[in-house]
Scaffold this active site. Sequence first.
Site, PDB file in Angstrom:
ATOM      1  N   GLU A   1      48.913  32.741  49.835  1.00 46.54           N
ATOM      2  CA  GLU A   1      49.488  32.825  48.497  1.00 46.54           C
ATOM      3  C   GLU A   1      49.522  31.450  47.819  1.00 46.54           C
ATOM      4  OE1 GLU A   1      50.255  35.380  46.640  1.00 46.54           O
ATOM      5  OE2 GLU A   1      49.677  36.808  48.202  1.00 46.54           O
TER       6      GLU A   1
ATOM      7  N   CYS B   1      35.453  48.714  32.864  1.00 48.10           N
ATOM      8  CA  CYS B   1      36.391  49.764  32.477  1.00 48.10           C
ATOM      9  C   CYS B   1      36.013  51.121  33.042  1.00 48.10           C
ATOM     10  CB  CYS B   1      36.481  49.840  30.955  1.00 48.10           C
ATOM     11  SG  CYS B   1      37.134  48.325  30.202  1.00 48.10           S
TER      12      CYS B   1
ATOM     13  N   CYS C   1      37.728  51.732  36.318  1.00 52.58           N
ATOM     14  CA  CYS C   1      39.174  51.466  36.363  1.00 52.58           C
ATOM     15  C   CYS C   1      39.974  52.763  36.407  1.00 52.58           C
ATOM     16  CB  CYS C   1      39.584  50.649  35.138  1.00 52.58           C
ATOM     17  SG  CYS C   1      41.351  50.250  35.106  1.00 52.58           S
TER      18      CYS C   1
ATOM     19  N   CYS D   1      44.656  52.994  29.175  1.00 53.57           N
ATOM     20  CA  CYS D   1      44.522  51.631  28.658  1.00 53.57           C
ATOM     21  C   CYS D   1      44.452  51.600  27.135  1.00 53.57           C
ATOM     22  CB  CYS D   1      43.277  50.975  29.256  1.00 53.57           C
ATOM     23  SG  CYS D   1      43.076  49.251  28.768  1.00 53.57           S
TER      24      CYS D   1
END
Length: 343
Positions: free
Chosen positions: A38, A197, A200, A206
């Site tokens: 991280e 897209c 997705c 969206c």
Amino acid sequence: MNTKNTAFATAIICWQKRYGRHNLPWQCDNPYHIWLSEIMLQQTQVTTMLPYYQRFLRRFPDVHRLARAHTESVMAVWSGLGYYARARHLHATAKIIACKGFPQNAASWQTLPGVGKSTAAAITIFAGGGHHAILDGNVKRVLTRVFAIEQPTNKAATIHTLWKLADSLLPTHNIKPYTQGLMDLGATVCVRVSPRCEACPLSKQCLARQRGIERRLPHRSPRPIKSVRHIAMALIYHHNKVWLQKRPHAGIWGGLWSLPEKEATADLRDYCCKKFGDTLTPREEMAFTHTFTHYHLHAKVLCYACYKPPTSSPTAKWMQKGALADAALPAPIKKLLLAFFAP
């Protein structure tokens, strides 16, 4: 959580189970591996970070080994990954953890050097507990597009809005695959340029896609034009050794070894004269350009052969050319020196 938000989380979780990333080396129950990943992933993509992560673990396989290490050894292994304050914070945090153990909640993680709110939440979630929202760059991009947030994402008010939205979308269960899915979606599908897209799971939800604005979101306030900084550096060598100085911890390349540097060529020549007297012979001149977040650096490098080297000190020393590849040097300086000493 309302029906719309439930659909959002469900879509993410189902997508992650089928298409998400499941074989990343830090996807385990080891808090050291999770914390290290991280921190390294702050400001850095997985493909760039992965070889550094693997090399770091080979050198420092556990938090106690890292805590006992000399700072210069840590910086050397980090060299090339950039944003060197992360390495210093990592080392400082390792010393705390070695004494007190790993934190057990996000609030405790957030008290440690270099661990912000989103990073603390991610570590806690992936280490096996916690129910928190995260807001890294990938998640910001997904939320900004799905909910058509057109306000600049580098403004405090927008960040506040995004945090509230992220909190409201949290599912009751499956927090780990949900969080991993959001990060994976932003990293592999809802990418910054040319989002995919059609692949997705949130495409029907969206708002940015519905309005045809997905390619111009997220929006950021225009950054100032980067300034140009000119400096002069001295590459002073004696046979197969080069003279290096330790940089202060504050500022760029903090804590690394680098070439002597001055703002002007005249000042650099004055430094060389005072430090080395008449033991230097001018050689060729070199130059390089390096771009930082806020400015472009143009360096003119004056090369000198030294026939009577001074002794080393804690802040200045001679380094053999064979040690350069693994030394704690800024990436452009290492590249320059390796090329200079190449056969």
